[in-house]
Scaffold this motif. Structure first.
Motif, PDB file in Angstrom:
ATOM      1  N   ALA A  14       0.826  -1.197   0.000  1.00 60.23           N
ATOM      2  CA  ALA A  14       0.000   0.000   0.000  1.00 60.23           C
ATOM      3  C   ALA A  14       0.866   1.255   0.000  1.00 60.23           C
ATOM      4  O   ALA A  14       0.686   2.155  -0.830  1.00 60.23           O
ATOM      5  CB  ALA A  14      -0.939  -0.004   1.201  1.00 60.23           C
ATOM      6  N   TYR A  15       1.828   1.321   0.923  1.00 61.80           N
ATOM      7  CA  TYR A  15       2.603   2.573   0.955  1.00 61.80           C
ATOM      8  C   TYR A  15       3.596   2.653  -0.200  1.00 61.80           C
ATOM      9  O   TYR A  15       4.008   3.745  -0.596  1.00 61.80           O
ATOM     10  CB  TYR A  15       3.232   2.845   2.319  1.00 61.80           C
ATOM     11  CG  TYR A  15       4.331   1.973   2.855  1.00 61.80           C
ATOM     12  CD1 TYR A  15       5.612   1.977   2.297  1.00 61.80           C
ATOM     13  CD2 TYR A  15       4.136   1.205   4.009  1.00 61.80           C
ATOM     14  CE1 TYR A  15       6.640   1.228   2.832  1.00 61.80           C
ATOM     15  CE2 TYR A  15       5.161   0.452   4.561  1.00 61.80           C
ATOM     16  CZ  TYR A  15       6.417   0.463   3.976  1.00 61.80           C
ATOM     17  OH  TYR A  15       7.444  -0.278   4.520  1.00 61.80           O
ATOM     18  N   GLY A  16       3.938   1.509  -0.814  1.00 59.45           N
ATOM     19  CA  GLY A  16       4.722   1.566  -2.048  1.00 59.45           C
ATOM     20  C   GLY A  16       3.929   2.197  -3.177  1.00 59.45           C
ATOM     21  O   GLY A  16       4.457   2.989  -3.967  1.00 59.45           O
ATOM     22  N   THR A  17       2.637   1.870  -3.259  1.00 59.34           N
ATOM     23  CA  THR A  17       1.770   2.478  -4.271  1.00 59.34           C
ATOM     24  C   THR A  17       1.630   3.969  -4.026  1.00 59.34           C
ATOM     25  O   THR A  17       1.715   4.778  -4.964  1.00 59.34           O
ATOM     26  CB  THR A  17       0.383   1.807  -4.256  1.00 59.34           C
ATOM     27  OG1 THR A  17       0.532   0.388  -4.377  1.00 59.34           O
ATOM     28  CG2 THR A  17      -0.479   2.316  -5.402  1.00 59.34           C
ATOM     29  N   ALA A  18       1.404   4.342  -2.765  1.00 57.32           N
ATOM     30  CA  ALA A  18       1.278   5.764  -2.435  1.00 57.32           C
ATOM     31  C   ALA A  18       2.569   6.511  -2.763  1.00 57.32           C
ATOM     32  O   ALA A  18       2.530   7.647  -3.261  1.00 57.32           O
ATOM     33  CB  ALA A  18       0.924   5.916  -0.958  1.00 57.32           C
ATOM     34  N   PHE A  19       3.709   5.888  -2.510  1.00 59.17           N
ATOM     35  CA  PHE A  19       5.001   6.494  -2.838  1.00 59.17           C
ATOM     36  C   PHE A  19       5.096   6.781  -4.335  1.00 59.17           C
ATOM     37  O   PHE A  19       5.562   7.851  -4.752  1.00 59.17           O
ATOM     38  CB  PHE A  19       6.122   5.557  -2.398  1.00 59.17           C
ATOM     39  CG  PHE A  19       7.499   5.966  -2.846  1.00 59.17           C
ATOM     40  CD1 PHE A  19       8.251   6.867  -2.108  1.00 59.17           C
ATOM     41  CD2 PHE A  19       8.060   5.441  -4.012  1.00 59.17           C
ATOM     42  CE1 PHE A  19       9.521   7.244  -2.517  1.00 59.17           C
ATOM     43  CE2 PHE A  19       9.321   5.815  -4.428  1.00 59.17           C
ATOM     44  CZ  PHE A  19      10.065   6.718  -3.673  1.00 59.17           C
ATOM     45  N   CYS A  20       4.667   5.828  -5.154  1.00 57.73           N
ATOM     46  CA  CYS A  20       4.732   5.993  -6.613  1.00 57.73           C
ATOM     47  C   CYS A  20       3.808   7.101  -7.115  1.00 57.73           C
ATOM     48  O   CYS A  20       3.997   7.597  -8.232  1.00 57.73           O
ATOM     49  CB  CYS A  20       4.383   4.679  -7.305  1.00 57.73           C
ATOM     50  SG  CYS A  20       5.624   3.372  -7.129  1.00 57.73           S
ATOM     51  N   LEU A  21       2.810   7.437  -6.324  1.00 57.72           N
ATOM     52  CA  LEU A  21       1.839   8.452  -6.745  1.00 57.72           C
ATOM     53  C   LEU A  21       2.129   9.822  -6.150  1.00 57.72           C
ATOM     54  O   LEU A  21       1.328  10.743  -6.315  1.00 57.72           O
ATOM     55  CB  LEU A  21       0.420   8.003  -6.368  1.00 57.72           C
ATOM     56  CG  LEU A  21      -0.093   6.786  -7.135  1.00 57.72           C
ATOM     57  CD1 LEU A  21      -1.445   6.339  -6.582  1.00 57.72           C
ATOM     58  CD2 LEU A  21      -0.203   7.078  -8.628  1.00 57.72           C
ATOM     59  N   GLU A  22       3.265   9.962  -5.486  1.00 59.41           N
ATOM     60  CA  GLU A  22       3.624  11.276  -4.969  1.00 59.41           C
ATOM     61  C   GLU A  22       3.760  12.263  -6.128  1.00 59.41           C
ATOM     62  O   GLU A  22       4.308  11.945  -7.180  1.00 59.41           O
ATOM     63  CB  GLU A  22       4.931  11.199  -4.175  1.00 59.41           C
ATOM     64  CG  GLU A  22       4.778  10.517  -2.828  1.00 59.41           C
ATOM     65  CD  GLU A  22       6.070  10.496  -2.027  1.00 59.41           C
ATOM     66  OE1 GLU A  22       7.150  10.600  -2.646  1.00 59.41           O
ATOM     67  OE2 GLU A  22       6.000  10.363  -0.797  1.00 59.41           O
ATOM     68  N   GLY A  23       3.221  13.456  -5.922  1.00 56.52           N
ATOM     69  CA  GLY A  23       3.275  14.483  -6.955  1.00 56.52           C
ATOM     70  C   GLY A  23       2.117  14.460  -7.923  1.00 56.52           C
ATOM     71  O   GLY A  23       1.977  15.373  -8.738  1.00 56.52           O
ATOM     72  N   ARG A  24       1.278  13.440  -7.860  1.00 50.05           N
ATOM     73  CA  ARG A  24       0.101  13.374  -8.727  1.00 50.05           C
ATOM     74  C   ARG A  24      -1.024  14.195  -8.106  1.00 50.05           C
ATOM     75  O   ARG A  24      -1.107  14.359  -6.897  1.00 50.05           O
ATOM     76  CB  ARG A  24      -0.371  11.935  -8.939  1.00 50.05           C
ATOM     77  CG  ARG A  24       0.688  10.960  -9.390  1.00 50.05           C
ATOM     78  CD  ARG A  24       1.415  11.403 -10.660  1.00 50.05           C
ATOM     79  NE  ARG A  24       2.207  10.337 -11.241  1.00 50.05           N
ATOM     80  CZ  ARG A  24       3.447  10.022 -10.882  1.00 50.05           C
ATOM     81  NH1 ARG A  24       4.043  10.699  -9.915  1.00 50.05           N
ATOM     82  NH2 ARG A  24       4.093   9.043 -11.484  1.00 50.05           N
ATOM     83  N   ASP A  25      -1.903  14.692  -8.954  1.00 50.10           N
ATOM     84  CA  ASP A  25      -2.973  15.579  -8.495  1.00 50.10           C
ATOM     85  C   ASP A  25      -4.155  14.770  -7.978  1.00 50.10           C
ATOM     86  O   ASP A  25      -5.257  14.806  -8.530  1.00 50.10           O
ATOM     87  CB  ASP A  25      -3.407  16.506  -9.635  1.00 50.10           C
ATOM     88  CG  ASP A  25      -4.377  17.581  -9.162  1.00 50.10           C
ATOM     89  OD1 ASP A  25      -4.378  17.879  -7.952  1.00 50.10           O
ATOM     90  OD2 ASP A  25      -5.139  18.104 -10.004  1.00 50.10           O
ATOM     91  N   VAL A  26      -3.901  14.015  -6.925  1.00 54.50           N
ATOM     92  CA  VAL A  26      -4.952  13.227  -6.304  1.00 54.50           C
ATOM     93  C   VAL A  26      -4.572  13.038  -4.837  1.00 54.50           C
ATOM     94  O   VAL A  26      -3.416  12.771  -4.509  1.00 54.50           O
ATOM     95  CB  VAL A  26      -5.141  11.866  -7.022  1.00 54.50           C
ATOM     96  CG1 VAL A  26      -3.884  11.014  -6.958  1.00 54.50           C
ATOM     97  CG2 VAL A  26      -6.339  11.115  -6.488  1.00 54.50           C
ATOM     98  N   GLN A  27      -5.537  13.214  -3.952  1.00 54.53           N
ATOM     99  CA  GLN A  27      -5.290  13.064  -2.522  1.00 54.53           C
ATOM    100  C   GLN A  27      -5.147  11.592  -2.166  1.00 54.53           C
ATOM    101  O   GLN A  27      -5.889  10.740  -2.668  1.00 54.53           O
ATOM    102  CB  GLN A  27      -6.466  13.677  -1.740  1.00 54.53           C
ATOM    103  CG  GLN A  27      -6.477  13.415  -0.256  1.00 54.53           C
ATOM    104  CD  GLN A  27      -5.577  14.354   0.531  1.00 54.53           C
ATOM    105  OE1 GLN A  27      -4.685  14.962  -0.030  1.00 54.53           O
ATOM    106  NE2 GLN A  27      -5.823  14.480   1.817  1.00 54.53           N
TER     107      GLN A  27
END
Length: 367
Positions: free
Chosen positions: A189-202
């Motif tokens: 889960a936190y690996g996925t969140a890491f990959c989405l850093e900087g994307r325009d989604v909370q």
């Protein structure tokens, strides 16, 4: 004569295991004997076991025990060639791949090349090919000897995270303005969140009260919310639910709370065991849960970008993730080594009964 010792799992009670030893026979032409010496054993392995008989996954089928009711729980790690009858496979070479929790494995290498080989043992031919590939450490651009523990702990999870993040972005997040992750303290889960850093989604991490501080400290979620606080989230915000828990009751609450604002329910895996997974399915408001399977997105991106570019992007992202996880000033994970298969039994029992610390990564080292 080489003695094979393996850890076998009770398929009806995944925390219960036994050690079985038997002599290995002579190698046949086209075979190689691998000595397994280092394995990552995590909640991910419990997930493999929980879905072991699922038709399109069949995790129990990779390393059959021949004993009714008992299976070999697979794990990722490293092994060396002890003996080989195969051209292009030399004694002492080291490989990363998918192994049983055991002392040895006999493989039938095919498609032997610079990167490694595939195990062509007949019973594995109709199983997912990604799990049959063994990578030479000498030609793996992402390999670092000093990071072996982190590679085997994170790589099999991070490929899911990396491709899941890509899948969600590839689909424009299904129109969502926020992503809610269950089991937010899990590495996938936190690996996925890491990959989405900087994307325009909370990014919202759902977690237990005991893991809230850990999830908040990661910094890759914009907000950490306990399961009891789920209904405090704004139900009008277009929301994508990424389910790593497999908890049917939690899923029902998510659907009931967000209703028409829930744009997609992505079932990405489970941190639970059979008791939760087998709960009866009920009609839910909003979109039906859709399973996510990383190899499908890998195949798509191999066609879109070419396999070499997929590997390059993944290697770069993986190294960045390992660097962050292993940051000495504020590590997301510390590694604990367990020596021997008896210690692996205790570890599997703790994982199967949920007695694990989310900021620890567990490695089994075999003599």
């Amino acid at each position: 004569m080489t003695l094979l010792t393996s850890l076998q799992t009770d398929k009806t009670a995944l925390h219960r295991t036994r050690l079985v030893s038997a002599p290995l026979g002579s190698l046949q032409p086209g075979e190689a004997l691998m000595r397994i010496d280092r394995l990552a054993v995590t909640t991910n392995n419990i997930t493999y076991a929980a879905f072991g008989d699922t038709p399109h996954l069949r995790y129990w089928s990779f390393f059959p025990t021949g004993a009714e009711g008992w299976g070999h729980m697979p794990a990722w790690g490293f092994a060396e060639v002890v003996r080989s009858t195969v051209d292009g496979l030399a004694e002492g070479e080291r490989f990363y791949g998918y192994w049983p929790i055991a002392s040895h494995l006999i493989v039938q290498p095919v498609r032997v090349g610079e990167r490694g080989f595939y195990d062509g043992t007949p019973h594995r031919l109709d199983l997912t090919s990604a799990y049959n590939q063994y990578q030479r450490t000498t030609t793996d651009a992402a390999y670092r000897a000093e990071l072996e523990n982190f590679q085997m702990l994170l790589r099999p999870l991070f490929i899911t995270s990396f491709m899941l993040a890509d899948f969600l972005e590839d689909n424009a997040f299904f129109g969502a303005r926020q992503i809610v992750f269950s089991s937010a303290s899990s590495k996938t889960a936190y690996g996925t969140a890491f990959c989405l850093e900087g994307r325009d989604v909370q990014r919202v991490g759902l977690t237990s009260g005991g893991n809230r501080a850990f999830v908040e400290g990661l910094g890759c979620y914009g907000r950490a919310v306990t399961y009891d606080e789920l209904e405090s989230l704004d139900p009008a915000v277009p929301t994508l639910y990424v389910d790593f828990s497999g908890d049917a009751a939690l899923r029902s609450r998510v659907h009931a709370h967000f209703g028409a604002s829930l744009v997609h329910d992505c079932y990405a895996g489970s941190a639970q065991t059979h008791a939760h997974i087998s709960e009866s399915k009920v009609a839910l408001p909003g979109p039906a849960p859709q399973p996510y399977f990383a190899p499908n997105q890998i195949r798509k991106r191999n066609a879109d970008w070419g396999a070499a570019e997929v590997t390059r992007r993944f290697n770069a992202a993986q190294l960045a993730f390992i660097t962050r996880v292993n940051d000495a000033s504020a590590p997301w994970m510390k590694v604990r080594e367990h020596r021997g298969l008896s210690a692996a039994q205790d570890l599997v029992d703790a994982l199967g009964t949920g007695r694990v610390d989310p900021n620890l990564g567990h490695v089994v080292v075999l003599d």
